[in-house]
Design a protein around this motif. Structure first.
Motif, PDB file in Angstrom:
ATOM      1  N   ASP A 166      94.685  67.952 -54.875  1.00 22.70           N
ATOM      2  CA  ASP A 166      94.880  66.698 -54.134  1.00 22.70           C
ATOM      3  C   ASP A 166      96.323  66.170 -54.211  1.00 22.70           C
ATOM      4  O   ASP A 166      96.678  65.246 -53.475  1.00 22.70           O
ATOM      5  CB  ASP A 166      93.877  65.628 -54.596  1.00 22.70           C
ATOM      6  CG  ASP A 166      94.024  65.325 -56.081  1.00 22.70           C
ATOM      7  OD1 ASP A 166      94.199  66.272 -56.859  1.00 22.70           O
ATOM      8  OD2 ASP A 166      93.981  64.136 -56.441  1.00 22.70           O
ATOM      9  N   LEU A 167      97.156  66.737 -55.070  1.00 26.94           N
ATOM     10  CA  LEU A 167      98.550  66.265 -55.141  1.00 26.94           C
ATOM     11  C   LEU A 167      99.511  67.125 -54.304  1.00 26.94           C
ATOM     12  O   LEU A 167     100.647  66.717 -54.026  1.00 26.94           O
ATOM     13  CB  LEU A 167      99.039  66.261 -56.602  1.00 26.94           C
ATOM     14  CG  LEU A 167      98.432  65.206 -57.528  1.00 26.94           C
ATOM     15  CD1 LEU A 167      99.101  65.274 -58.892  1.00 26.94           C
ATOM     16  CD2 LEU A 167      98.621  63.800 -56.934  1.00 26.94           C
ATOM     17  N   ILE A 168      99.020  68.314 -53.906  1.00 21.79           N
ATOM     18  CA  ILE A 168      99.918  69.287 -53.271  1.00 21.79           C
ATOM     19  C   ILE A 168     100.667  68.720 -52.057  1.00 21.79           C
ATOM     20  O   ILE A 168     101.873  68.884 -51.913  1.00 21.79           O
ATOM     21  CB  ILE A 168      99.123  70.571 -52.911  1.00 21.79           C
ATOM     22  CG1 ILE A 168      98.948  71.394 -54.189  1.00 21.79           C
ATOM     23  CG2 ILE A 168      99.805  71.375 -51.809  1.00 21.79           C
ATOM     24  CD1 ILE A 168      98.150  72.652 -54.065  1.00 21.79           C
ATOM     25  N   SER A 169      99.963  67.999 -51.203  1.00 23.06           N
ATOM     26  CA  SER A 169     100.598  67.552 -49.952  1.00 23.06           C
ATOM     27  C   SER A 169     101.577  66.394 -50.147  1.00 23.06           C
ATOM     28  O   SER A 169     102.173  65.924 -49.185  1.00 23.06           O
ATOM     29  CB  SER A 169      99.520  67.160 -48.949  1.00 23.06           C
ATOM     30  OG  SER A 169      98.809  66.060 -49.472  1.00 23.06           O
ATOM     31  N   SER A 170     101.730  65.919 -51.390  1.00 20.99           N
ATOM     32  CA  SER A 170     102.743  64.863 -51.589  1.00 20.99           C
ATOM     33  C   SER A 170     103.915  65.343 -52.449  1.00 20.99           C
ATOM     34  O   SER A 170     104.760  64.539 -52.844  1.00 20.99           O
ATOM     35  CB  SER A 170     102.095  63.608 -52.199  1.00 20.99           C
ATOM     36  OG  SER A 170     101.363  63.958 -53.331  1.00 20.99           O
ATOM     37  N   LYS A 198      96.493  74.366 -47.056  1.00 19.64           N
ATOM     38  CA  LYS A 198      96.366  75.735 -46.539  1.00 19.64           C
ATOM     39  C   LYS A 198      97.728  76.451 -46.455  1.00 19.64           C
ATOM     40  O   LYS A 198      97.788  77.666 -46.510  1.00 19.64           O
ATOM     41  CB  LYS A 198      95.579  75.765 -45.233  1.00 19.64           C
ATOM     42  CG  LYS A 198      96.287  75.276 -44.017  1.00 19.64           C
ATOM     43  CD  LYS A 198      95.416  75.532 -42.780  1.00 19.64           C
ATOM     44  CE  LYS A 198      95.961  74.910 -41.515  1.00 19.64           C
ATOM     45  NZ  LYS A 198      97.375  74.767 -41.346  1.00 19.64           N
ATOM     46  N   ASP A 199      98.807  75.693 -46.333  1.00 21.46           N
ATOM     47  CA  ASP A 199     100.138  76.332 -46.282  1.00 21.46           C
ATOM     48  C   ASP A 199     100.799  76.430 -47.653  1.00 21.46           C
ATOM     49  O   ASP A 199     101.896  76.990 -47.766  1.00 21.46           O
ATOM     50  CB  ASP A 199     101.078  75.522 -45.368  1.00 21.46           C
ATOM     51  CG  ASP A 199     100.603  75.528 -43.930  1.00 21.46           C
ATOM     52  OD1 ASP A 199      99.940  76.508 -43.553  1.00 21.46           O
ATOM     53  OD2 ASP A 199     100.866  74.550 -43.214  1.00 21.46           O
ATOM     54  N   ALA A 200     100.176  75.845 -48.667  1.00 23.08           N
ATOM     55  CA  ALA A 200     100.834  75.811 -49.987  1.00 23.08           C
ATOM     56  C   ALA A 200     100.849  77.199 -50.616  1.00 23.08           C
ATOM     57  O   ALA A 200      99.802  77.849 -50.726  1.00 23.08           O
ATOM     58  CB  ALA A 200     100.115  74.826 -50.901  1.00 23.08           C
TER      59      ALA A 200
END
Ligand code: G1P
Length: 293
Positions: A166-170, A198-200
């Motif tokens: 849940d932290l990846i996109s920030s 999905k892009d991480a």
């Protein structure tokens, strides 16, 4: 050997998560026990043997400047009560570091903030510390540990840590070359700022401490706005990666994101629990809370 003589701290952030208090107090002045966060970060720089600091401020940083220059009336009052020692920590810092201020007139992103310090860095490698990230290590401070690695490999080093999905996109996320894994250092092969899950490329996130070679500044001058329409340091590092190696440093110790209220609360509890005058009572109180809920 090139050494790291200058640190840069961007402090121009608006601190929206802490409104309304940040309508009059800069976010970096919020306290961890009796010290504002900026004091802790500058202490880390001093303890890492760096003598020069560039603070990148917004249009108004009077409160920060005042903190480092206590008023004559406060000094007088404390002197009359024999309590000057209460602000000794400020003077101790002041003696050990030269602080210069540059202004970022418009909030155009972290990369843009760092670029404002270019003329004060003498074309040398720099340490960049983001004050939202407080990191406690057991012996030497994280910046010092990273400078040690920098001296060994003579390449840029970025702190990384494993984060939940849940932290990846920030955050900034890295891909690394596992073949070159060496102790705690990972050779970075890609950096993406705030990717979707999905892009991480991994769950290893860039964590607010960087030792960066000076070529970053010319790249920043030509970096276009990226995520959030801001000029991102991560995008500039990604371009630097085309010319030089960059290593991720998986650091030991505790990390707190004090850019969020919960992170600031946790940091306060953590540091309070390290102080002998608070530890026992705090732990007992927390234990009791635990049994109530
Ligand atoms: C910044 C960086 C990001 C990094 C994060 C760590 O993001 O751009 O790559 O992961 O700090 O705290 P910001 O917090 O400014 O959105």
């Amino acid at each position: 050997m090139t050494s790291v003589n200058t640190a840069i701290i961007p402090v121009a952030g608006l601190g929206t998560r802490f409104l309304p208090v940040t309508s009059s107090i800069p976010k970096v002045m919020l306290p961890i026990i009796e010290l504002p966060a900026i004091h802790l970060i500058i202490q880390e720089i001093v303890d890492s043997d760096i003598q020069k600091l560039v603070l990148v401020i917004g249009n108004d940083a009077d409160t920060i400047k005042q903190y480092f220059n206590p008023t004559e009336s406060l000094k007088k009052i404390l002197k009359s009560q024999n309590k000057e020692y209460l602000i000794d920590k400020i003077f101790e810092l002041n003696q050990k570091i030269e602080i210069r201020y540059v202004t970022q007139k418009h909030p155009r992103g972290l990369g843009h903030a760092i670029l404002q310090a270019k003329n004060l860095t003498q074309n040398e490698p720099v340490a960049v510390l983001l004050p939202d990230d407080i990191i406690s290590t057991t012996d030497e401070p994280i910046t010092k540990l990273m400078i040690n690695e920098f001296h060994r490999i003579q390449q840029s080093v970025i702190a990384i840590r494993k984060v939940p999905d849940d932290l990846i996109s920030s955050l900034g996320i890295i891909r690394h070359n596992s073949k070159d894994f060496h102790e705690k250092l990972f050779e970075i092969t890609e950096l993406i700022e705030k990717p979707s899950i999905k892009d991480a490329p991994s769950n290893l996130a860039v964590t607010g401490r960087y030792i960066i070679k000076p070529e970053i500044f010319d790249i920043l001058e030509n970096t276009q706005p990226g995520a959030l329409q801001e000029i991102q340091l991560t995008d500039a590092l990604s371009s630097l990666l085309q010319h030089q190696k960059i290593y991720g440093y998986k650091f030991p110790g505790e990390h707190f994101d004090i850019g969020t209220p919960l992170g600031l609360i946790k940091a306060n509890i953590f540091y309070a629990s390290q102080k002998s005058e608070f530890k026992k009572e705090l732990m007992n109180w927390l234990k009791n809370q635990n049994s109530i809920y």
